[in-house]
Design a protein around this motif. Sequence first.
Motif, PDB file in Angstrom:
ATOM      1  N   GLY A  25       0.830  -1.198   0.000  1.00 33.26           N
ATOM      2  CA  GLY A  25       0.000   0.000   0.000  1.00 33.26           C
ATOM      3  C   GLY A  25       0.869   1.254   0.000  1.00 33.26           C
ATOM      4  N   PHE A  26       0.416   2.274   0.732  1.00 31.57           N
ATOM      5  CA  PHE A  26       1.137   3.553   0.711  1.00 31.57           C
ATOM      6  C   PHE A  26       2.212   3.650   1.803  1.00 31.57           C
ATOM      7  N   ASP A  27       2.631   2.516   2.320  1.00 32.37           N
ATOM      8  CA  ASP A  27       3.711   2.496   3.317  1.00 32.37           C
ATOM      9  C   ASP A  27       5.028   2.904   2.645  1.00 32.37           C
ATOM     10  N   ASP A  28       5.648   3.971   3.119  1.00 28.46           N
ATOM     11  CA  ASP A  28       6.921   4.379   2.505  1.00 28.46           C
ATOM     12  C   ASP A  28       8.068   4.378   3.524  1.00 28.46           C
ATOM     13  N   ARG A  29       7.964   3.512   4.521  1.00 24.48           N
ATOM     14  CA  ARG A  29       9.057   3.409   5.495  1.00 24.48           C
ATOM     15  C   ARG A  29      10.207   2.577   4.909  1.00 24.48           C
ATOM     16  N   VAL A  30      11.414   2.980   5.245  1.00 19.32           N
ATOM     17  CA  VAL A  30      12.573   2.152   4.899  1.00 19.32           C
ATOM     18  C   VAL A  30      12.763   1.150   6.029  1.00 19.32           C
ATOM     19  N   THR A  31      12.888  -0.125   5.677  1.00 22.66           N
ATOM     20  CA  THR A  31      12.982  -1.148   6.718  1.00 22.66           C
ATOM     21  C   THR A  31      14.397  -1.727   6.809  1.00 22.66           C
ATOM     22  N   ALA A  32      14.739  -2.170   8.019  1.00 25.52           N
ATOM     23  CA  ALA A  32      16.064  -2.751   8.245  1.00 25.52           C
ATOM     24  C   ALA A  32      16.253  -3.989   7.373  1.00 25.52           C
ATOM     25  N   GLY A  33      15.178  -4.776   7.217  1.00 31.56           N
ATOM     26  CA  GLY A  33      15.282  -6.010   6.428  1.00 31.56           C
ATOM     27  C   GLY A  33      15.620  -5.719   4.976  1.00 31.56           C
ATOM     28  N   ALA A  34      15.028  -4.677   4.430  1.00 33.17           N
ATOM     29  CA  ALA A  34      15.297  -4.340   3.026  1.00 33.17           C
ATOM     30  C   ALA A  34      16.736  -3.871   2.864  1.00 33.17           C
ATOM     31  N   VAL A  35      17.218  -3.066   3.812  1.00 35.76           N
ATOM     32  CA  VAL A  35      18.607  -2.594   3.734  1.00 35.76           C
ATOM     33  C   VAL A  35      19.547  -3.805   3.797  1.00 35.76           C
ATOM     34  N   LEU A  36      19.242  -4.714   4.704  1.00 38.55           N
ATOM     35  CA  LEU A  36      20.057  -5.930   4.845  1.00 38.55           C
ATOM     36  C   LEU A  36      20.093  -6.718   3.535  1.00 38.55           C
ATOM     37  N   GLU A  37      18.909  -6.949   2.952  1.00 45.55           N
ATOM     38  CA  GLU A  37      18.841  -7.749   1.721  1.00 45.55           C
ATOM     39  C   GLU A  37      19.550  -7.078   0.556  1.00 45.55           C
ATOM     40  N   LEU A  38      19.314  -5.784   0.411  1.00 40.68           N
ATOM     41  CA  LEU A  38      19.934  -5.071  -0.719  1.00 40.68           C
ATOM     42  C   LEU A  38      21.450  -5.109  -0.588  1.00 40.68           C
ATOM     43  N   LEU A  39      21.939  -4.839   0.644  1.00 35.00           N
ATOM     44  CA  LEU A  39      23.394  -4.823   0.834  1.00 35.00           C
ATOM     45  C   LEU A  39      23.981  -6.221   0.634  1.00 35.00           C
ATOM     46  N   ARG A  40      23.284  -7.238   1.143  1.00 32.05           N
ATOM     47  CA  ARG A  40      23.807  -8.605   0.997  1.00 32.05           C
ATOM     48  C   ARG A  40      23.852  -9.000  -0.487  1.00 32.05           C
ATOM     49  N   ASP A  41      22.744  -8.737  -1.204  1.00 32.02           N
ATOM     50  CA  ASP A  41      22.705  -9.118  -2.624  1.00 32.02           C
ATOM     51  C   ASP A  41      23.746  -8.343  -3.432  1.00 32.02           C
ATOM     52  N   ALA A  42      23.897  -7.049  -3.131  1.00 33.72           N
ATOM     53  CA  ALA A  42      24.869  -6.237  -3.870  1.00 33.72           C
ATOM     54  C   ALA A  42      26.297  -6.667  -3.536  1.00 33.72           C
ATOM     55  N   TYR A  43      26.530  -6.988  -2.258  1.00 36.17           N
ATOM     56  CA  TYR A  43      27.865  -7.409  -1.811  1.00 36.17           C
ATOM     57  C   TYR A  43      28.283  -8.716  -2.485  1.00 36.17           C
ATOM     58  N   GLU A  44      27.319  -9.600  -2.706  1.00 41.56           N
ATOM     59  CA  GLU A  44      27.648 -10.875  -3.358  1.00 41.56           C
ATOM     60  C   GLU A  44      28.148 -10.669  -4.791  1.00 41.56           C
ATOM     61  N   LEU A  45      27.733  -9.553  -5.395  1.00 43.23           N
ATOM     62  CA  LEU A  45      28.196  -9.261  -6.758  1.00 43.23           C
ATOM     63  C   LEU A  45      29.471  -8.420  -6.746  1.00 43.23           C
ATOM     64  N   LEU A  46      29.558  -7.498  -5.804  1.00 43.18           N
ATOM     65  CA  LEU A  46      30.634  -6.504  -5.815  1.00 43.18           C
ATOM     66  C   LEU A  46      31.120  -6.295  -4.372  1.00 43.18           C
ATOM     67  N   PRO A  47      31.978  -7.193  -3.893  1.00 44.27           N
ATOM     68  CA  PRO A  47      32.339  -7.149  -2.470  1.00 44.27           C
ATOM     69  C   PRO A  47      32.966  -5.821  -2.041  1.00 44.27           C
ATOM     70  N   GLY A  48      33.649  -5.151  -2.963  1.00 47.83           N
ATOM     71  CA  GLY A  48      34.330  -3.900  -2.616  1.00 47.83           C
ATOM     72  C   GLY A  48      33.401  -2.802  -2.150  1.00 47.83           C
ATOM     73  N   LEU A  49      32.095  -2.978  -2.349  1.00 57.19           N
ATOM     74  CA  LEU A  49      31.192  -1.889  -1.926  1.00 57.19           C
ATOM     75  C   LEU A  49      31.092  -1.785  -0.406  1.00 57.19           C
ATOM     76  N   ALA A  50      31.601  -2.803   0.297  1.00 57.62           N
ATOM     77  CA  ALA A  50      31.583  -2.737   1.761  1.00 57.62           C
ATOM     78  C   ALA A  50      32.413  -1.558   2.277  1.00 57.62           C
ATOM     79  N   GLU A  51      33.346  -1.087   1.469  1.00 54.78           N
ATOM     80  CA  GLU A  51      34.207   0.027   1.891  1.00 54.78           C
ATOM     81  C   GLU A  51      33.567   1.391   1.653  1.00 54.78           C
ATOM     82  N   LEU A  52      32.447   1.413   0.936  1.00 57.10           N
ATOM     83  CA  LEU A  52      31.862   2.708   0.565  1.00 57.10           C
ATOM     84  C   LEU A  52      31.055   3.290   1.721  1.00 57.10           C
ATOM     85  N   GLU A  53      30.821   4.603   1.614  1.00 57.26           N
ATOM     86  CA  GLU A  53      30.012   5.269   2.639  1.00 57.26           C
ATOM     87  C   GLU A  53      28.534   5.115   2.273  1.00 57.26           C
TER      88      GLU A  53
END
Length: 385
Positions: A281-309
């Motif tokens: 629906g119109f929920d526009d909160r950013v959730t911890a789970g989504a941040v976790l998933e996005l970072l994990r999936d992105a890290y699996e492709l490009l590990p060097g992003l862990a160093e970014l701000e």
Amino acid sequence: MSTGWGPADDVVVVGGGAIGLAIAWRARAAGLRVCVVDDAPGRGASWAAAGMLAPVTEAHYGEEPLLRLCLASAERYGSFARELEETTGVDVGYRRTGTLSVARDRDDQEALDELFDYRRGLGLECERLRGRECRRLEPALAPGIRGGVLVTGDHQVDNRALVTALLGACERAGVRLLRDRAVELIVQRDRVAGVRLRHDTLTCPTVVLSGGAWSAQLSGLPAGSAPPVRPVKGQLLHLRGAAGTGGEPALLSRNLRGLDVYLVPRADGRLVVGATVEEQGFDDRVTAGAVLELLRDAYELLPGLAELELTETVCGLRPGSRDNAPLLGGSDPEGLILATGHYRNGILLAPVTADTIAELLVTGRVPALIAGFSPRRFATAGAGP
Ligand code: GLY
């Protein structure tokens, strides 16, 4: 009422995202008097987007008409961006970098192979690569990447710079911008007569409804005319520091896609990671789970992003329609034109939507390119998004 003698505007555009602003700009250039109504122009889904212009990489089974529209818009992007830059001096970050989709494991590879065959079957330009060929293009890729598909024609634009430029172009062209919220369509004798805003009332013969996920919330639409669009939540992350320094190459030089995540590198070292696809629906909160998933999936492709701000988390609400394609053209009552439901392709489809809707406004004829996207295709399919 805002005017003494008659409507001050030929067209009122309800919704000032990339779609509404681009239509307003083109319609004004065609000689119409145009007003855009939005209480936060450019700050909705257009602001949250990543700006990937990837019709081939994102082509899906059964969506060939949408693909053709996306390709037509992608073709216009170079001149659209150039014109905006020349008019406003704003660099919209149109980068012809191409897009690389990659597979982490055998399942990913099978899915990627199937998509490759489908896209090649449609005659689309794409190239299959081995893991080592992917790493030659992008040395920072995870060592386990098995293979990939390169689409050299899928590009990117900086969506935030784009809406900033569109606002500037509209202002220079003489589009009126009202920072207000449209609440009701005024209909008299079965045709559009104006729009009631929170703080004003406008008279006009034509309204373009480009309110994104909120398009169905305008009251006064006749029964059955509310566009069947719904919010589809997307959460994204912004990182910084991926530009090469001291002769080092950038961490990533082209758009990168996994099956569940994409990464879009800007020229200045920003990196946008997206996006969830959620029916909330119109929920526009950013959730911890989504941040976790996005970072994990992105890290699996490009590990060097862990160093970014990590500089920002953001959520946007895409306007989804029942067939994932936009609603473009006349609706009821007479004088109402819809330009909404662009779902995952709002930034990509802005040029072609603007050109065709402006043509419709000026000539009264539906351009062939959008004939298949009439809002009336849903008229007999029952209510609800
Ligand atoms: N076009 C990408 C997205 O909607 O996430």
